[in-house]
Design a protein around this motif. Sequence first.
Motif, short mmCIF file in Angstrom:
data_model
loop_
_atom_site.label_atom_id
_atom_site.label_comp_id
_atom_site.label_asym_id
_atom_site.label_seq_id
_atom_site.Cartn_x
_atom_site.Cartn_y
_atom_site.Cartn_z
N ASP A 161 -7.08 18.80 44.38
CA ASP A 161 -6.80 18.98 42.96
C ASP A 161 -5.28 19.06 42.77
O ASP A 161 -4.51 18.97 43.72
CB ASP A 161 -7.53 20.21 42.40
N LYS A 162 -4.86 19.23 41.52
CA LYS A 162 -3.42 19.18 41.25
C LYS A 162 -2.66 20.34 41.90
O LYS A 162 -1.50 20.18 42.27
CB LYS A 162 -3.15 19.13 39.75
N TYR A 163 -3.30 21.47 42.09
CA TYR A 163 -2.64 22.62 42.72
C TYR A 163 -2.49 22.40 44.22
O TYR A 163 -1.44 22.70 44.80
CB TYR A 163 -3.42 23.90 42.43
N GLU A 164 -3.52 21.85 44.85
CA GLU A 164 -3.45 21.54 46.27
C GLU A 164 -2.43 20.43 46.52
O GLU A 164 -1.70 20.46 47.52
CB GLU A 164 -4.83 21.11 46.79
N ILE A 192 3.61 11.60 47.53
CA ILE A 192 4.04 11.60 46.14
C ILE A 192 3.55 10.34 45.42
O ILE A 192 3.12 10.39 44.27
CB ILE A 192 5.57 11.74 46.03
N ASP A 193 3.60 9.20 46.10
CA ASP A 193 3.23 7.93 45.48
C ASP A 193 1.74 7.62 45.58
O ASP A 193 1.30 6.56 45.13
CB ASP A 193 4.01 6.77 46.12
N SER A 194 0.95 8.53 46.14
CA SER A 194 -0.48 8.26 46.30
C SER A 194 -1.15 8.12 44.94
O SER A 194 -0.83 8.82 43.99
CB SER A 194 -1.14 9.37 47.11
N PRO A 195 -2.09 7.19 44.85
CA PRO A 195 -2.75 6.96 43.56
C PRO A 195 -3.74 8.08 43.23
O PRO A 195 -4.24 8.77 44.12
CB PRO A 195 -3.51 5.65 43.77
#
Length: 65
Positions: free
Chosen positions: A10-13, A46-49
């Motif tokens: 998720d966005k926190y992980e 960082i660039d992962s979709p």
Amino acid sequence: MKDDRVIKVDKYEFRALVNIINEKRNNMIKENRDAEFITEILEKVIDSPTKRKSLLKRERETCAR
């Protein structure tokens, strides 16, 4: 043969992963060690979709309830 891995976070992980990798990179730079491979990993993360649910699928799930 390419051995790709996919993990779901998720966005926190995701933020935690970026921070941990960046901290490791910064520590290696402070120790005057080569951190190029860590930088490459950080860029990949960082660039992962992101995989998003389609609007149509969301509408189906809402209607089914």
